[in-house]
Design an enzyme around this catalytic site. Sequence first.
Site, PDB file in Angstrom:
ATOM      1  N   CYS A  73      13.191  30.272  12.024  1.00 35.63           N
ATOM      2  CA  CYS A  73      13.462  29.931  10.622  1.00 35.63           C
ATOM      3  C   CYS A  73      14.834  29.291  10.454  1.00 35.63           C
ATOM      4  O   CYS A  73      14.966  28.260   9.820  1.00 35.63           O
ATOM      5  CB  CYS A  73      13.347  31.201   9.786  1.00 35.63           C
ATOM      6  SG  CYS A  73      14.095  31.108   8.162  1.00 35.63           S
ATOM      7  N   CYS A  94      18.666  32.962   8.808  1.00 37.37           N
ATOM      8  CA  CYS A  94      19.564  34.016   9.295  1.00 37.37           C
ATOM      9  C   CYS A  94      20.013  33.659  10.705  1.00 37.37           C
ATOM     10  O   CYS A  94      19.220  33.162  11.503  1.00 37.37           O
ATOM     11  CB  CYS A  94      18.853  35.365   9.340  1.00 37.37           C
ATOM     12  SG  CYS A  94      18.358  36.021   7.727  1.00 37.37           S
ATOM     13  N   CYS A 133      10.144  37.492   3.496  1.00 32.20           N
ATOM     14  CA  CYS A 133      11.523  37.217   3.908  1.00 32.20           C
ATOM     15  C   CYS A 133      12.330  38.498   3.733  1.00 32.20           C
ATOM     16  O   CYS A 133      12.473  39.002   2.614  1.00 32.20           O
ATOM     17  CB  CYS A 133      12.116  36.084   3.069  1.00 32.20           C
ATOM     18  SG  CYS A 133      13.834  35.725   3.478  1.00 32.20           S
ATOM     19  N   GLN A 190      25.761  34.208  -8.399  1.00 37.33           N
ATOM     20  CA  GLN A 190      25.857  34.769  -7.060  1.00 37.33           C
ATOM     21  C   GLN A 190      24.524  35.376  -6.625  1.00 37.33           C
ATOM     22  O   GLN A 190      23.814  35.993  -7.426  1.00 37.33           O
ATOM     23  CB  GLN A 190      26.956  35.830  -6.996  1.00 37.33           C
ATOM     24  CG  GLN A 190      28.357  35.294  -7.202  1.00 37.33           C
ATOM     25  CD  GLN A 190      28.886  34.531  -5.996  1.00 37.33           C
ATOM     26  OE1 GLN A 190      28.183  34.293  -5.026  1.00 37.33           O
ATOM     27  NE2 GLN A 190      30.144  34.122  -6.062  1.00 37.33           N
ATOM     28  N   TYR A 204      36.369  26.348 -12.469  1.00 37.18           N
ATOM     29  CA  TYR A 204      34.996  26.457 -11.944  1.00 37.18           C
ATOM     30  C   TYR A 204      34.380  27.737 -12.508  1.00 37.18           C
ATOM     31  O   TYR A 204      33.887  28.597 -11.779  1.00 37.18           O
ATOM     32  CB  TYR A 204      34.973  26.473 -10.419  1.00 37.18           C
ATOM     33  CG  TYR A 204      35.800  25.382  -9.756  1.00 37.18           C
ATOM     34  CD1 TYR A 204      35.255  24.121  -9.512  1.00 37.18           C
ATOM     35  CD2 TYR A 204      37.130  25.620  -9.378  1.00 37.18           C
ATOM     36  CE1 TYR A 204      36.012  23.123  -8.897  1.00 37.18           C
ATOM     37  CE2 TYR A 204      37.884  24.634  -8.764  1.00 37.18           C
ATOM     38  CZ  TYR A 204      37.326  23.392  -8.532  1.00 37.18           C
ATOM     39  OH  TYR A 204      38.082  22.417  -7.932  1.00 37.18           O
ATOM     40  N   GLU A 236      34.631  24.182 -16.696  1.00 35.79           N
ATOM     41  CA  GLU A 236      33.342  24.127 -16.017  1.00 35.79           C
ATOM     42  C   GLU A 236      32.681  22.775 -16.270  1.00 35.79           C
ATOM     43  O   GLU A 236      32.646  22.303 -17.407  1.00 35.79           O
ATOM     44  CB  GLU A 236      32.437  25.259 -16.493  1.00 35.79           C
ATOM     45  CG  GLU A 236      31.017  25.224 -15.970  1.00 35.79           C
ATOM     46  CD  GLU A 236      30.925  25.172 -14.454  1.00 35.79           C
ATOM     47  OE1 GLU A 236      30.185  24.313 -13.940  1.00 35.79           O
ATOM     48  OE2 GLU A 236      31.615  25.983 -13.790  1.00 35.79           O
ATOM     49  N   ASP A 263      37.526  29.007  -8.140  1.00 38.93           N
ATOM     50  CA  ASP A 263      36.260  29.462  -7.544  1.00 38.93           C
ATOM     51  C   ASP A 263      35.366  28.241  -7.300  1.00 38.93           C
ATOM     52  O   ASP A 263      34.308  28.092  -7.921  1.00 38.93           O
ATOM     53  CB  ASP A 263      35.572  30.467  -8.472  1.00 38.93           C
ATOM     54  CG  ASP A 263      34.343  31.095  -7.842  1.00 38.93           C
ATOM     55  OD1 ASP A 263      34.108  30.879  -6.634  1.00 38.93           O
ATOM     56  OD2 ASP A 263      33.605  31.798  -8.562  1.00 38.93           O
ATOM     57  N   CYS A 312      33.615  30.446  -0.697  1.00 36.91           N
ATOM     58  CA  CYS A 312      32.424  30.763   0.101  1.00 36.91           C
ATOM     59  C   CYS A 312      32.426  29.976   1.407  1.00 36.91           C
ATOM     60  O   CYS A 312      31.394  29.884   2.070  1.00 36.91           O
ATOM     61  CB  CYS A 312      31.146  30.491  -0.694  1.00 36.91           C
ATOM     62  SG  CYS A 312      30.951  28.797  -1.250  1.00 36.91           S
TER      63      CYS A 312
END
Length: 404
Positions: free
Chosen positions: A84, A87, A164, A237, A266, A287, A330, A357
């Site tokens: 896949c 992961c 999943c 999130q 953001y 934003e 962010d 992130c």
Amino acid sequence: MGETLPTPRTLRTVPLHLEDMAYQGAAIGREDGRIVFAEYGIPGEDVLVAIEKDRKDHSLGRVIEVRTASPERVDPPCPYFGTCGGCQWQHIRYEYQLVLKQTVVRQQLRRIGKFDDPPVLPTVPSPQPYGYRNHARFSVDGKGNLGYISRPGHGYRFLRIDRCLIMHPAINEVLTRLQERAHVKHQLMVRYGVNTGELLVHPDVSAIDPTIPSGQPAYHESLLGHRFRISASSFFQTNTAVAERLIQLVLERIAPTGNEVVVDAYAGVGTFAAFLAPRVARVIGIEESPSAVSDAQVNLDPFDNVEYVQAKVEHVLGKLAVRPDVVILDPPRVGCAPEALTGVLMLRPPRLIYVSCDPATLARDLRKLVDGGYRLLDVTPLDMFPQTYHIESVATLELAEGTP
């Protein structure tokens, strides 16, 4: 289970001792001094690696035989793992995934950010290492099957997925009910409010299964007791429990006294602003997304000390007619645009909170901010994305003494 995917082309196989873990999830070994990034390995292991690509200064491959296993190796529970591609780390004991993520953040800050001894704290774990994702985007084939596009080594082929393991059970229930019947164009999006029980399913599948609520313009989620409207096109999130810990961590780092002016750059649907508004004097959100701004107007309606500016952060941050006490950054995965960092350095807020992130773009941007007069106090990784190499982080900076 769907069609069998072709085995990736192997240029050669080489025995390697794996020394380290790289950002993006592959372990690192060396073939005659040349760096090899080996998927599905763990530092300390002796393995046989199938080399699939040679690049100018490194090679890419995957572990096909473990000759000396790490004590951190576990059996991946998902039958699709390794094919896949969603992961990368199911073969690694979860507690060690947390250690590796702290190590990767530290490595990126050293290599890209040029920080000699970066102050990286231990990774905050996810309460649920599996079943945590509240957002899925399934691909659809011509037969009504739902799945993902397989890992790059398999030629980006469609792979049917019947369950999943990182998705919330409510999302897997929708997957089961629509499998083999999802005659929709391109993709099926499913989002779930973990604390509200609300579903958002796009496109409308009422003609296929009228018992599944679908086609909604928005759904709701609750974080730390505050209810948020989230439109279909608005970002939110993907791990609700860790999102709540993220909010708490940002508040701890700001330590509001009630008098602060905070710029939330953001700002999204108002997840930080909703918790800051009762604790500070004023919040200015910036934003770009029209849907997120529309959501924020609903989510922040109880507060009269919040204002939103709909614009790109880089276009307006340096032009604000106020010097804030705190700026929260962010940005998306690509990090801050150079003009946004210039805007921060023009405003010179005494405190900065950078939520990231992507450790690589975080390291790049932190270097620019520190060169511009800030001091890096700490970086806290949070495991927003268990079983994957992705890492959320919160960095705290303060204006260095003597900086004009």
